[in-house]
Scaffold this motif. Structure first.
Motif, PDB file in Angstrom:
ATOM      1  N   UNK A  86       0.823  -1.206   0.000  1.00 50.02           N
ATOM      2  CA  UNK A  86       0.000   0.000   0.000  1.00 50.02           C
ATOM      3  C   UNK A  86       0.859   1.259   0.000  1.00 50.02           C
ATOM      4  N   UNK A  87       1.929   1.257   0.781  1.00 55.58           N
ATOM      5  CA  UNK A  87       2.825   2.412   0.797  1.00 55.58           C
ATOM      6  C   UNK A  87       3.475   2.629  -0.563  1.00 55.58           C
ATOM      7  N   UNK A  88       3.872   1.552  -1.195  1.00 51.13           N
ATOM      8  CA  UNK A  88       4.491   1.652  -2.515  1.00 51.13           C
ATOM      9  C   UNK A  88       3.480   2.182  -3.534  1.00 51.13           C
ATOM     10  N   UNK A  89       2.250   1.727  -3.459  1.00 49.20           N
ATOM     11  CA  UNK A  89       1.204   2.205  -4.354  1.00 49.20           C
ATOM     12  C   UNK A  89       0.937   3.692  -4.132  1.00 49.20           C
ATOM     13  N   UNK A  90       0.948   4.106  -2.863  1.00 51.32           N
ATOM     14  CA  UNK A  90       0.711   5.513  -2.545  1.00 51.32           C
ATOM     15  C   UNK A  90       1.817   6.392  -3.132  1.00 51.32           C
ATOM     16  N   UNK A  91       3.070   5.973  -3.002  1.00 48.23           N
ATOM     17  CA  UNK A  91       4.193   6.739  -3.534  1.00 48.23           C
ATOM     18  C   UNK A  91       4.114   6.793  -5.057  1.00 48.23           C
ATOM     19  N   UNK A  92       3.783   5.685  -5.672  1.00 45.86           N
ATOM     20  CA  UNK A  92       3.670   5.643  -7.126  1.00 45.86           C
ATOM     21  C   UNK A  92       2.549   6.560  -7.605  1.00 45.86           C
ATOM     22  N   UNK A  93       1.431   6.564  -6.905  1.00 45.71           N
ATOM     23  CA  UNK A  93       0.318   7.431  -7.283  1.00 45.71           C
ATOM     24  C   UNK A  93       0.696   8.902  -7.129  1.00 45.71           C
ATOM     25  N   UNK A  94       1.433   9.239  -6.081  1.00 48.61           N
ATOM     26  CA  UNK A  94       1.870  10.626  -5.896  1.00 48.61           C
ATOM     27  C   UNK A  94       2.820  11.045  -7.014  1.00 48.61           C
TER      28      UNK A  94
END
Length: 114
Positions: A86-94
């Protein structure tokens, strides 16, 4: 019912819950947490001397606890993997929403020789 028998029953329920769990979901985590809390509340009331039956129940609980510890570590690993994803997805989305946010401006210079 004696405290040892109650603890044995709760440990058995926890053991069965974790053995039968195929995947991590909220229901299993809440049930395991409630069983662990019940067992923790019951542990101070377990005091020697123990009967032979209580010693046998204790030995069985020790075997179950080894399996429970392994299953709990596996669940922790799965939860940690989900959190990292989830953290990786959040960073990628940002980065997708604002691709120029993370550009570094240090080390830039202007050539003034016109």
């Amino acid at each position: 019912m004696s405290s040892v028998k109650e603890c044995h029953s709760i440990t058995h329920q926890l053991h069965q819950l974790l053995i039968s769990a195929q995947q991590v979901d909220d229901h299993i985590l809440k049930r395991a947490d409630s069983l662990l809390q019940e067992r923790e509340d019951l542990l101070p009331s377990i005091v020697p001397p123990f009967t032979e039956e209580e010693r046998m129940l204790g030995a069985e609980m020790n075997k179950w606890n080894q399996v429970i510890n392994l299953k709990m570590k596996a669940l922790k690993g799965l939860i940690q993997r989900d959190i990292n994803g989830l953290n990786k997805t959040k960073v990628t989305a940002q980065k997708y929403n604002n691709p120029y946010e993370s550009l570094q401006t240090d080390g830039m210079f202007y050539d003034m020789r016109n």
